[in-house]
Design an enzyme around this catalytic site. Sequence first.
Site, PDB file in Angstrom:
ATOM      1  N   ARG A 101      41.710  16.779  -1.508  1.00 46.73           N
ATOM      2  CA  ARG A 101      41.263  18.342  -1.726  1.00 46.73           C
ATOM      3  C   ARG A 101      40.583  18.862  -0.415  1.00 46.73           C
ATOM      4  O   ARG A 101      39.940  20.053  -0.890  1.00 46.73           O
ATOM      5  CB  ARG A 101      41.613  18.505  -2.576  1.00 46.73           C
ATOM      6  CG  ARG A 101      40.685  18.042  -3.792  1.00 46.73           C
ATOM      7  CD  ARG A 101      40.146  19.333  -4.761  1.00 46.73           C
ATOM      8  NE  ARG A 101      38.651  18.570  -4.950  1.00 46.73           N
ATOM      9  CZ  ARG A 101      38.093  19.486  -6.158  1.00 46.73           C
ATOM     10  NH1 ARG A 101      38.414  20.512  -6.761  1.00 46.73           N
ATOM     11  NH2 ARG A 101      36.827  18.296  -7.108  1.00 46.73           N
ATOM     12  N   LYS A 121      36.872  22.669   1.327  1.00 43.01           N
ATOM     13  CA  LYS A 121      37.170  21.658   0.053  1.00 43.01           C
ATOM     14  C   LYS A 121      38.292  22.838  -0.553  1.00 43.01           C
ATOM     15  O   LYS A 121      37.268  23.718  -0.991  1.00 43.01           O
ATOM     16  CB  LYS A 121      35.629  21.394  -1.381  1.00 43.01           C
ATOM     17  CG  LYS A 121      35.743  20.493  -2.127  1.00 43.01           C
ATOM     18  CD  LYS A 121      34.740  20.045  -2.272  1.00 43.01           C
ATOM     19  CE  LYS A 121      34.942  19.583  -3.469  1.00 43.01           C
ATOM     20  NZ  LYS A 121      33.314  19.121  -4.689  1.00 43.01           N
ATOM     21  N   ASP A 133      47.037  18.918  -6.205  1.00 39.86           N
ATOM     22  CA  ASP A 133      47.375  19.875  -5.651  1.00 39.86           C
ATOM     23  C   ASP A 133      47.054  20.493  -4.964  1.00 39.86           C
ATOM     24  O   ASP A 133      46.564  21.444  -3.664  1.00 39.86           O
ATOM     25  CB  ASP A 133      47.362  21.278  -6.826  1.00 39.86           C
ATOM     26  CG  ASP A 133      46.182  22.116  -7.323  1.00 39.86           C
ATOM     27  OD1 ASP A 133      45.267  20.948  -7.100  1.00 39.86           O
ATOM     28  OD2 ASP A 133      45.957  22.930  -7.880  1.00 39.86           O
ATOM     29  N   GLY A 134      45.279  19.944  -4.672  1.00 39.99           N
ATOM     30  CA  GLY A 134      44.718  19.858  -3.199  1.00 39.99           C
ATOM     31  C   GLY A 134      43.810  21.448  -3.429  1.00 39.99           C
ATOM     32  O   GLY A 134      43.102  21.609  -2.421  1.00 39.99           O
ATOM     33  N   ARG A 184      31.301  23.226   3.012  1.00 40.09           N
ATOM     34  CA  ARG A 184      30.733  22.390   2.754  1.00 40.09           C
ATOM     35  C   ARG A 184      30.537  21.684   3.945  1.00 40.09           C
ATOM     36  O   ARG A 184      30.364  21.317   4.973  1.00 40.09           O
ATOM     37  CB  ARG A 184      31.298  21.217   1.776  1.00 40.09           C
ATOM     38  CG  ARG A 184      29.818  19.793   1.445  1.00 40.09           C
ATOM     39  CD  ARG A 184      30.588  19.219   0.611  1.00 40.09           C
ATOM     40  NE  ARG A 184      31.121  18.635   0.547  1.00 40.09           N
ATOM     41  CZ  ARG A 184      31.537  17.514  -0.547  1.00 40.09           C
ATOM     42  NH1 ARG A 184      30.765  16.998  -2.075  1.00 40.09           N
ATOM     43  NH2 ARG A 184      32.767  16.640  -0.528  1.00 40.09           N
ATOM     44  N   ARG A 191      30.661   7.721   3.089  1.00 39.07           N
ATOM     45  CA  ARG A 191      30.031   6.973   1.008  1.00 39.07           C
ATOM     46  C   ARG A 191      30.925   5.517   1.624  1.00 39.07           C
ATOM     47  O   ARG A 191      30.935   5.308   2.476  1.00 39.07           O
ATOM     48  CB  ARG A 191      31.492   7.741   0.620  1.00 39.07           C
ATOM     49  CG  ARG A 191      31.680   8.829   0.934  1.00 39.07           C
ATOM     50  CD  ARG A 191      33.157   9.058   0.994  1.00 39.07           C
ATOM     51  NE  ARG A 191      33.879  10.235   1.182  1.00 39.07           N
ATOM     52  CZ  ARG A 191      34.047  11.915   0.344  1.00 39.07           C
ATOM     53  NH1 ARG A 191      33.615  11.848  -0.992  1.00 39.07           N
ATOM     54  NH2 ARG A 191      33.950  13.447   0.869  1.00 39.07           N
ATOM     55  N   ASP A 260      32.170   6.029  -4.598  1.00 41.60           N
ATOM     56  CA  ASP A 260      33.095   7.306  -3.544  1.00 41.60           C
ATOM     57  C   ASP A 260      32.432   8.669  -3.501  1.00 41.60           C
ATOM     58  O   ASP A 260      31.987   9.577  -2.309  1.00 41.60           O
ATOM     59  CB  ASP A 260      34.829   7.432  -3.561  1.00 41.60           C
ATOM     60  CG  ASP A 260      35.035   8.422  -4.523  1.00 41.60           C
ATOM     61  OD1 ASP A 260      34.752   7.158  -6.179  1.00 41.60           O
ATOM     62  OD2 ASP A 260      35.374   9.165  -5.007  1.00 41.60           O
ATOM     63  N   ASN A 261      31.614   8.531  -4.379  1.00 37.26           N
ATOM     64  CA  ASN A 261      30.915   9.804  -4.248  1.00 37.26           C
ATOM     65  C   ASN A 261      29.613   9.956  -4.112  1.00 37.26           C
ATOM     66  O   ASN A 261      28.146  10.134  -4.454  1.00 37.26           O
ATOM     67  CB  ASN A 261      30.491  10.589  -5.369  1.00 37.26           C
ATOM     68  CG  ASN A 261      31.999  10.965  -6.096  1.00 37.26           C
ATOM     69  OD1 ASN A 261      32.768  11.776  -4.766  1.00 37.26           O
ATOM     70  ND2 ASN A 261      32.522  11.849  -7.431  1.00 37.26           N
ATOM     71  N   ASP A 270      29.111  15.411  -3.447  1.00 42.54           N
ATOM     72  CA  ASP A 270      29.844  16.394  -4.320  1.00 42.54           C
ATOM     73  C   ASP A 270      29.465  16.118  -5.444  1.00 42.54           C
ATOM     74  O   ASP A 270      29.400  15.644  -7.413  1.00 42.54           O
ATOM     75  CB  ASP A 270      30.620  14.444  -5.039  1.00 42.54           C
ATOM     76  CG  ASP A 270      31.627  14.941  -4.392  1.00 42.54           C
ATOM     77  OD1 ASP A 270      32.529  15.725  -4.569  1.00 42.54           O
ATOM     78  OD2 ASP A 270      33.164  13.970  -3.882  1.00 42.54           O
TER      79      ASP A 270
HETATM   80  P1  AMP Z   1      36.165  14.046  -6.308  1.00 36.93           P
HETATM   81  O1  AMP Z   1      35.776  13.703  -8.121  1.00 36.93           O
HETATM   82  O2  AMP Z   1      36.104  15.191  -6.378  1.00 36.93           O
HETATM   83  O3  AMP Z   1      35.309  12.474  -6.123  1.00 36.93           O
HETATM   84  O4  AMP Z   1      37.086  13.566  -5.999  1.00 36.93           O
HETATM   85  C1  AMP Z   1      37.921  11.830  -7.043  1.00 36.93           C
HETATM   86  C2  AMP Z   1      39.020  11.864  -5.915  1.00 36.93           C
HETATM   87  O5  AMP Z   1      40.739  12.458  -6.197  1.00 36.93           O
HETATM   88  C3  AMP Z   1      39.039  12.510  -4.245  1.00 36.93           C
HETATM   89  O6  AMP Z   1      39.782  11.144  -3.639  1.00 36.93           O
HETATM   90  C4  AMP Z   1      40.031  13.722  -3.781  1.00 36.93           C
HETATM   91  O7  AMP Z   1      40.037  13.254  -2.990  1.00 36.93           O
HETATM   92  C5  AMP Z   1      40.427  13.553  -5.285  1.00 36.93           C
HETATM   93  N1  AMP Z   1      41.395  15.357  -6.036  1.00 36.93           N
HETATM   94  C6  AMP Z   1      40.242  15.631  -6.547  1.00 36.93           C
HETATM   95  N2  AMP Z   1      40.873  16.772  -6.816  1.00 36.93           N
HETATM   96  C7  AMP Z   1      42.363  17.071  -6.224  1.00 36.93           C
HETATM   97  C8  AMP Z   1      42.973  18.188  -6.480  1.00 36.93           C
HETATM   98  N3  AMP Z   1      42.997  18.504  -7.249  1.00 36.93           N
HETATM   99  N4  AMP Z   1      44.216  16.762  -5.279  1.00 36.93           N
HETATM  100  C9  AMP Z   1      44.306  16.545  -5.416  1.00 36.93           C
HETATM  101  N5  AMP Z   1      43.140  15.539  -4.504  1.00 36.93           N
HETATM  102  C10 AMP Z   1      42.224  15.726  -5.512  1.00 36.93           C
HETATM  103 MG    MG Z   2      34.131  12.911  -4.301  1.00 42.80          MG
END
Ligand code: AMP
Ligand code: MG
Length: 494
Positions: A101, A121, A133-134, A184, A191, A260-261, A270
């Site tokens: 996303r 983002k 849903d991105g 951002r 990462r 990944d964070n 993040d």
């Molecule tokens: P995050 O928890 O923000 O670090 O996200 C962890 C992973 O989930 C990353 O690969 C994000 O791109 C993916 N992700 C989080 N929220 C969404 C969303 N609403 N739609 C698609 N991918 C998501």
């Molecule tokens: Mg992340």
Amino acid sequence: MTDEREIETELDSLGWQFDNTYGQLPELFHVSSRPVKVAAPRVAIVNQKLAAELGLNLANAKPETLAALFSGQVIPTGAQPLAQAYAGHQYAHFTMLGDGRAILLGEHRTPSGQLVDIQFKGSGPTAFSRRGDGRAALGPMLREYIISEAMAALGIPTTRSLAVVTTGEHVFRETRLQGAVLTRIAASHIRVGTFQYAAARQDELPVKQLADYTIQRHYPELNESPEIYQDFFREVLHRQARLMARWQLVGFVHGVMNTDNMSICGETIDYGPCAFMNTYKPETVFSSIDQSGRYAYVNQPAIAQWNLTRLAEALLTLFSPSEEEAIAIATKILATFPEVYTQAWLAGMRAKLGLQSSDPSDAELVQSLLSWMQSAQADFTNTFRDLSNNELPANPLFDQAEFQEWHTRWQQRLQQEYRPRDNVVKQMRSANPAVIPRNHRVEEALAAAEDQNDFSVLHRLLAVLEKPFELSPENEKYREPSPDERGYRTFCGT
Ligand code: AMP
Ligand code: MG
């Protein structure tokens, strides 16, 4: 159509200096992506000061232009939007991820010559969205804006927030929420998980390509080093250890330290379920999904070391052709983490206590203050700030015998340094913030914005957080912890 043309023309006159380098990495690292069209983009907030530092003249830009820009509706000339591939250990489970996303608009060269990522983002699905849903909701994007800007003002390495726009569309989580996009700014979005992704290719070349790129971008001083990859790993470890010390010294709980964070350049990245600790309690956890307390305040340095171990595994083939030797090299560097961290933390604690020299008794002096704070359930931020005065403010906690005994020892330690009291106070006030983003203040600002479309509460909070070391009648009320923090929970909002 003329409207869009006009916007394009204005967009291109804002001062962009695109210099896109990530797209030159092999294709396995990225997929070209476009932000989705949204119904009715509107600016919620723009960080004009940050824009000026970046060399972007947004001050006179039309609101429609800014809304079109920061929702990705019109792409400035020179940008090459893409989604980055990465993997990561989420709560210790390895997964293939990628920007699901987020979209990297491009890399921009600032007037001081720094290259920064400009990333959206919440700008819609990409090749990595899986079932997501991105999209992003307004609350969590404003939350990232507030906390990242507060961290920057505290002098802690962090990504920054340039703007938030609402999309005029809804996103569906537990409830229906306003959709939003955050812009951002980061030194990069490489990462630990990007290296894990490269290493998972079962081919040594991608790891080397990524390492060479990262060294060029973030550690160019290592270029001439004969053991460049080991030195690179050591430097990443040092930056992470120092970052952990900075977090611990202000009571910041990241909440979701998945690999990944964790940014390779040592920035905090993040902001999801993060929050600042109030009462000093080492096992503080805020995230609703962190049932086991894996990412509790007290565990953060050890988790950073765990994440760095995953990075070392990804880099092994670069350390030595012999696996045995590579592991020995990695193990040796990893073993330095506790010492590097502790030294950085202790140096920070000395500054918080107004000490300039070091004495072997300092670690114990700090520990006994913390033990007292824990048993007295003292507020972490306010206790240190209260110590940063010529005289202690009235507070029944300070009448406790254990504290009085500690206070006498601290005063004796300060006297060894023969420094004028004013000097000590000045040092302490620049090390101990008066204000941090208190959870109830953050919630109050988000609620006004989300429910009443009133951004004045947010702006007042941001103005106070911009000068965290100053105390004024206006920010005095922002020092108070919320009346009842028990059960305060934060959510990822994904
Ligand atoms: P995050 O928890 O923000 O670090 O996200 C962890 C992973 O989930 C990353 O690969 C994000 O791109 C993916 N992700 C989080 N929220 C969404 C969303 N609403 N739609 C698609 N991918 C998501
Ligand atoms: Mg992340």
